[in-house]
Design a protein around this motif. Structure first.
Motif, mmCIF file in Angstrom:
data_model
loop_
_atom_site.group_PDB
_atom_site.id
_atom_site.type_symbol
_atom_site.label_atom_id
_atom_site.label_comp_id
_atom_site.label_asym_id
_atom_site.label_seq_id
_atom_site.Cartn_x
_atom_site.Cartn_y
_atom_site.Cartn_z
ATOM 1 N N ASN A 169 52.857 36.882 35.850
ATOM 2 C CA ASN A 169 53.930 35.916 36.100
ATOM 3 C C ASN A 169 54.911 36.497 37.110
ATOM 4 O O ASN A 169 54.720 37.603 37.624
ATOM 5 N N LYS A 170 55.978 35.772 37.409
ATOM 6 C CA LYS A 170 56.901 36.211 38.452
ATOM 7 C C LYS A 170 57.634 37.497 38.094
ATOM 8 O O LYS A 170 58.217 38.147 38.952
ATOM 9 N N LYS A 188 38.767 33.198 41.349
ATOM 10 C CA LYS A 188 39.866 32.243 41.406
ATOM 11 C C LYS A 188 40.983 32.843 42.249
ATOM 12 O O LYS A 188 41.519 33.906 41.931
ATOM 13 N N ASP A 190 43.339 30.469 43.663
ATOM 14 C CA ASP A 190 44.319 29.384 43.751
ATOM 15 C C ASP A 190 45.161 29.389 42.480
ATOM 16 O O ASP A 190 44.716 28.925 41.425
ATOM 17 N N PHE A 191 46.365 29.934 42.575
ATOM 18 C CA PHE A 191 47.235 30.050 41.420
ATOM 19 C C PHE A 191 48.511 29.240 41.640
ATOM 20 O O PHE A 191 48.908 28.969 42.776
ATOM 21 N N LYS A 192 49.151 28.866 40.549
ATOM 22 C CA LYS A 192 50.359 28.048 40.659
ATOM 23 C C LYS A 192 51.486 28.858 41.313
ATOM 24 O O LYS A 192 51.504 30.092 41.239
ATOM 25 N N PRO A 193 52.448 28.182 41.950
ATOM 26 C CA PRO A 193 53.559 28.875 42.604
ATOM 27 C C PRO A 193 54.305 29.799 41.637
ATOM 28 O O PRO A 193 54.487 29.459 40.469
ATOM 29 N N THR A 195 53.203 32.737 40.787
ATOM 30 C CA THR A 195 52.259 33.700 40.214
ATOM 31 C C THR A 195 52.132 34.919 41.119
ATOM 32 O O THR A 195 51.974 34.791 42.329
#
Length: 293
Positions: A169-170, A188, A190-193, A195
């Motif tokens: 996480n951030k 994979k 392609d992760f959500k903003p 990450t």
């Protein structure tokens, strides 16, 4: 292709994939054999040039020869070299050598916390000025959204739970029970903003693979890995107050390869000389959840 060729090919592919997918990418360089092999692979992947900044967390307790090695090859290979530190902990003497915290707490302060805030850009970073040959305060405080790490699955238990592309996480916290599946070399990316992603091109390599590759490629490594005439050498490098050498008469890379092939260390953990591992009951899972490399 032989075994080393296949490993090299896969690692180069992962490096190129990471470079193409992540905007602000860094690579951790601990000065040890694994991350040095990673730098070598990056030079191969990008035709002699490393287009990714190298990041080192300086605890100020590394064996002096390691820092000399870092700066020598950063200059020789024209690397964009950055280092960070936990200045508050160092100035207030919240360290194990000062006798004020445990080894694990020291690792958290000087390594995990320093790494997190260096990558996030929250704390001062220092960048090598190649023209002057000195480190200067880095004006760029932009966070790294991805970082390449020389982790191997066989080195230590918690590392075997990693993926090639492992999300955090951030806050750089690792949820090791919630990692994306990776089947048939499909990754994979392609992760959500927000990450933060750790990339592990050496995940399938073994200790013997690393040394055979060093032997084949003639990669220069720190001489601390070799017996200097006292019948001891370092198998894993870290801070000098918490790292001890192993009994060995291996004086060069060829000797180490032969030593590993005999099975001398087959039942001895590679990081057995790292005292903080023993304090944590033989594993580093909690530290790694907080960002430890």
């Amino acid at each position: 292709m032989d075994h080393l060729d296949r490993l090299e090919n896969k690692s180069v592919n992962i490096l190129r994939e990471a470079y193409s997918q992540f905007k602000n990418l860094g690579m951790l360089w601990s000065i040890g054999k694994d991350s040095t092999v990673l730098v070598w692979l990056a030079r191969k992947a990008f035709f002699g040039h490393v287009p990714i900044p190298l990041v080192h967390v300086d605890t100020h307790y590394k064996i002096p020869e390691m820092i000399k090695y870092r700066d020598r090859f950063a200059k020789e290979w024209k690397i964009d070299m950055i280092y960070g530190e936990n200045k508050v902990a160092l100035d207030s003497k919240q360290t194990y050598p000062d006798g004020n915290v445990s080894r694990l707490q020291c690792c958290k302060f000087l390594k995990a916390d320093a790494l997190k805030h260096t990558l996030n850009g929250d704390w001062t970073r220092y960048r090598l000025n190649h023209k002057k040959g000195v480190y200067e305060i880095d004006e760029n405080r932009e966070a790294f959204t991805g970082v390449i790490v020389g982790v191997r699955a066989d080195e230590e238990g918690s590392r075997s739970k990693e993926r090639y592309f492992s999300p955090r996480n951030k806050e750089n916290t690792w949820e090791f029970g919630d990692q994306p599946p990776e089947f048939w070399n499909q990754y994979k990316t392609d992760f959500k903003p927000g990450t933060h992603v750790r990339i592990h091109p050496l995940l399938d390599w073994t200790e013997l693979d690393i040394w055979e590759y060093i032997q084949r490629e003639k990669i220069p490594v720190v001489s601390l890995y070799f017996d200097q005439g006292e019948g001891k050498r370092y198998r894993s490098l870290g801070c000098y107050p918490c790292t001890t050498p192993v009994d060995s008469t291996a004086k060069n890379v060829e000797d180490i390869v032969e030593e590993l092939k005999t099975g001398k260390f087959a039942n001895i953990a590679e990081r057995s000389g790292r005292a903080q591992d023993k304090e944590d009951g033989g594993g580093l899972e909690e530290l790694r959840k907080d960002g430890y490399m």
